[in-house]
Design a protein around this motif. Sequence first.
Motif, short mmCIF file in Angstrom:
data_model
loop_
_atom_site.label_atom_id
_atom_site.label_comp_id
_atom_site.label_asym_id
_atom_site.label_seq_id
_atom_site.Cartn_x
_atom_site.Cartn_y
_atom_site.Cartn_z
N GLY A 69 0.82 -1.21 0.00
CA GLY A 69 0.00 0.00 0.00
C GLY A 69 0.84 1.25 0.00
O GLY A 69 2.08 1.20 0.04
N ARG A 70 0.17 2.37 -0.03
CA ARG A 70 0.85 3.66 -0.03
C ARG A 70 1.54 3.89 1.29
O ARG A 70 1.04 3.54 2.36
N SER A 71 2.72 4.48 1.22
CA SER A 71 3.47 4.84 2.41
C SER A 71 2.78 6.01 3.11
O SER A 71 2.26 6.92 2.45
N ARG A 72 2.78 5.98 4.43
CA ARG A 72 2.14 7.05 5.20
C ARG A 72 3.21 7.83 5.95
O ARG A 72 4.10 7.24 6.55
N ARG A 73 3.08 9.16 5.94
CA ARG A 73 4.09 9.99 6.60
C ARG A 73 4.08 9.75 8.10
O ARG A 73 5.12 9.62 8.72
N TYR A 74 2.89 9.67 8.70
CA TYR A 74 2.84 9.43 10.13
C TYR A 74 1.46 8.89 10.50
O TYR A 74 0.49 9.00 9.75
N GLU A 75 1.38 8.29 11.67
CA GLU A 75 0.11 7.89 12.29
C GLU A 75 -0.15 8.83 13.46
O GLU A 75 0.78 9.36 14.06
N GLN A 76 -1.41 9.02 13.78
CA GLN A 76 -1.78 9.90 14.89
C GLN A 76 -2.36 9.06 16.02
O GLN A 76 -3.26 8.25 15.81
N VAL A 77 -1.82 9.23 17.22
CA VAL A 77 -2.34 8.58 18.42
C VAL A 77 -2.60 9.69 19.43
O VAL A 77 -1.65 10.26 19.99
N GLY A 78 -3.87 10.04 19.63
CA GLY A 78 -4.18 11.17 20.49
C GLY A 78 -3.57 12.44 19.92
O GLY A 78 -3.81 12.80 18.77
N SER A 79 -2.77 13.13 20.72
CA SER A 79 -2.12 14.36 20.27
C SER A 79 -0.74 14.12 19.69
O SER A 79 -0.03 15.07 19.38
N TRP A 80 -0.35 12.85 19.52
CA TRP A 80 1.01 12.54 19.08
C TRP A 80 1.02 12.02 17.65
O TRP A 80 0.25 11.13 17.29
N LYS A 81 1.91 12.58 16.84
CA LYS A 81 2.13 12.12 15.48
C LYS A 81 3.32 11.15 15.49
O LYS A 81 4.43 11.54 15.86
#
Length: 246
Positions: free
Chosen positions: A200-212
Amino acid sequence: MRDDRWTTVTPSQYHFERAALEHIRRHLPDVEPYRAWSNFTFTADTGHVYEVDLLVAAPSGLYLIEIKSLRGRLANSGPNWIAGEPGSVRTFDNPLHLADLKAKRLRSLLDRQAAKQSVRLRIPYVQGAVFLSLPGLRVQLDDHQLHWVFGPESTPGQAAGPLPGIWSGLLDAPPRDERRQVSPELSKSLPQLLNGVGTGRSRRYEQVGSWKLDSKPFDVGPTWQDHLAEHAQLPHEHRRVRIYLT
């Protein structure tokens, strides 16, 4: 290499990474069995989500290449790599270790897809490699840390760099082992096999609550992955966040 042989799954957001990919692409010929896929993710049997900078099929084998655009000086202290310039130095694991782990898990998925799709071809060993893409890097690694580490190709009239070139030293090198070779038939089957794997496409970041969370983990274990995290509202706040896999 033409677009029909080079698949950009996700366009890179980073200038240095785009330049590194283009450096390799310029050297790859438009003949079988050469093919390449850049910036994609896959999910291993363990549940780990892995980011791949570049996968290349060449006559001598399948190569999963980790790109590092490092500046200044690169040395090691035991197994740790230390890179940077005075005032900006970071320490991290030899990236070959993670590249090899990704390569083994990707091969396992390709092997399963070959059986599932009735592709009667042997899936060769996938070799991890590291491409240190910036030519000005001062490489002072111990000899045993240099295995499967490559640099950019020298231009005409330019002195050779401290590392073997990514093209001449790896992708254009003669086969080391016939069991690793990629046939034209296998090369033609790889797009379908990778599609079955679920790249799949690469993702720059994941978000968990207020944290990237950076998409690339900097450490992994049997049931977890550790990511560098930056606070969404406070960019100078960083944490190490562990994701447990289910």
